[in-house]
Design an enzyme around this catalytic site. Structure first.
Site, PDB file in Angstrom:
ATOM      1  N   GLY A  31       0.810  -1.222   0.000  1.00 27.62           N
ATOM      2  CA  GLY A  31       0.000   0.000   0.000  1.00 27.62           C
ATOM      3  C   GLY A  31       0.833   1.256   0.000  1.00 27.62           C
ATOM      4  O   GLY A  31       2.024   1.230  -0.310  1.00 27.62           O
ATOM      5  N   HIS A  37       4.387   1.968  -8.023  1.00 25.38           N
ATOM      6  CA  HIS A  37       3.397   0.871  -7.954  1.00 25.38           C
ATOM      7  C   HIS A  37       2.434   0.959  -9.135  1.00 25.38           C
ATOM      8  O   HIS A  37       2.063  -0.048  -9.727  1.00 25.38           O
ATOM      9  CB  HIS A  37       2.542   0.986  -6.682  1.00 25.38           C
ATOM     10  N   GLU A 151      11.999  -2.864 -10.006  1.00 27.96           N
ATOM     11  CA  GLU A 151      13.459  -2.974 -10.060  1.00 27.96           C
ATOM     12  C   GLU A 151      14.120  -2.266  -8.866  1.00 27.96           C
ATOM     13  O   GLU A 151      15.239  -2.583  -8.487  1.00 27.96           O
ATOM     14  CB  GLU A 151      13.941  -2.324 -11.369  1.00 27.96           C
ATOM     15  N   VAL A 179      10.825   3.999 -10.958  1.00 26.80           N
ATOM     16  CA  VAL A 179      10.282   5.324 -11.300  1.00 26.80           C
ATOM     17  C   VAL A 179      10.926   6.330 -10.337  1.00 26.80           C
ATOM     18  O   VAL A 179      11.035   6.062  -9.133  1.00 26.80           O
ATOM     19  CB  VAL A 179       8.741   5.340 -11.173  1.00 26.80           C
ATOM     20  N   LEU A 187      11.183   6.467  -6.318  1.00 25.84           N
ATOM     21  CA  LEU A 187       9.946   6.577  -5.536  1.00 25.84           C
ATOM     22  C   LEU A 187       9.859   5.384  -4.577  1.00 25.84           C
ATOM     23  O   LEU A 187      10.173   4.259  -4.931  1.00 25.84           O
ATOM     24  CB  LEU A 187       8.723   6.599  -6.456  1.00 25.84           C
TER      25      LEU A 187
END
Ligand code: PAF
Length: 282
Positions: A31, A37, A151, A179, A187
């Protein structure tokens, strides 16, 4: 969108998907979803005809109870974000830890081998055993065709690969690129725990990986490490926990293996007590 909160309902729902021979894509998460995500969920949605996102903060993978307590939670927004990709994506969000572990939050035994003895395996003893435990349970429940991981947690993807090779040979593992924000910071849900000031300075972590990629064949390793440490620790409250270059399959140290493989730089920086990890293919 189906939001399922318990195993009995989930198993019933999955029965009909299996009957229809749908290609099930699974995106396991804890979450507090961010664009990283969402990129996994989008990749799953593109290539599978039934997608399940799981949201479960798995207690057995936290070696530090404080880290477990402070792990960010944002369930309502998570659902909104998933829905904004498509209302045809399903979510499994167990209503309690018992739903997954019954009364037994023991870690299962997996032979993870050498990959569990370096980097995060040293810094967070038991972490990958906890990851393997929950992922094994989720794979057994969902029996997905394709699974999606980021990754950014590269060592984790090797653990998942080991699990798949050992027990789920038919599952396809897709590893989606990291990302980053505009400063290069990978992130991570944990970024939310940083002060605004530190957050701004975190681009230095990716800068160090780029610097190492540029220089690892020119500068000897101790010198490279010294330079990276000094770049990181110039900023108050930034501490280098490790920087290492390792083979991306075996995790052998660069220089120790035959140096014919593909190498990655792995870094962990503690910022105001928050551990931030990143890696880059060299
Ligand atoms: O990467 C994560 O968020 C977790 O380790 C995972 C894979 C969902 C297992 O709890």
């Amino acid at each position: 969108m189906q939001i399922v909160k318990n195993i009995i309902d989930l198993k019933n729902t999955l029965k009909s998907s299996k009957k229809e021979e749908k290609k099930i894509g699974l995106v396991p998460t804890m979450g507090s979803l961010h664009e990283g995500h969402l990129s996994l969920i989008k990749a799953a949605f593109k290539s599978c005809n039934e997608v399940w996102v799981t949201i479960f903060i798995n207690p057995t993978q936290f070696n530090d109870p404080k880290d477990f307590e402070s792990y960010p939670k944002d369930f309502e927004n998570d659902i909104k974000k998933i829905n904004s990709i498509s209302c045809n994506i399903n979510v499994f969000i167990p209503e309690s830890v018992n739903e997954i572990y019954q009364d037994n939050t023991n870690i299962d035994e997996f032979e993870l081998g050498f990959i569990n003895t370096v980097l995060e395996g040293i810094s967070r003893p038991g972490h990958f055993d906890g990851v393997a435990t929950i992922i094994n349970k989720l794979f057994e429940i969902f029996r997905p065709q394709v699974v999606f991981f980021g990754e950014k947690d590269f060592q984790q993807t090797l653990v998942i690969r080991t699990l798949i090779d050992g027990f789920f040979p038919n599952i396809i593992l897709v590893v989606c690129p990291t990302v980053r924000n505009k400063n290069g910071l990978a992130l991570s849900s944990r970024n939310k725990l940083l002060s605004a000031n530190s957050y701004k300075q975190c681009g230095i972590i990716f800068d160090c990986l780029l610097f190492a990629k540029e220089n690892y064949l020119k500068i000897d390793y101790p010198d490279l490490l010294r330079k990276i440490k000094s770049k990181i620790e110039k900023t108050n409250d930034f501490n280098l926990e490790y920087f290492e270059i390792r083979d991306e399959i075996t995790l052998e140290h660069f220089g120790k293996s035959n140096d014919k493989g593909r190498f990655r730089g792995f870094i962990c920086v503690k910022v105001e007590g928050v551990r931030l990890i990143d890696n880059l293919l060299f």
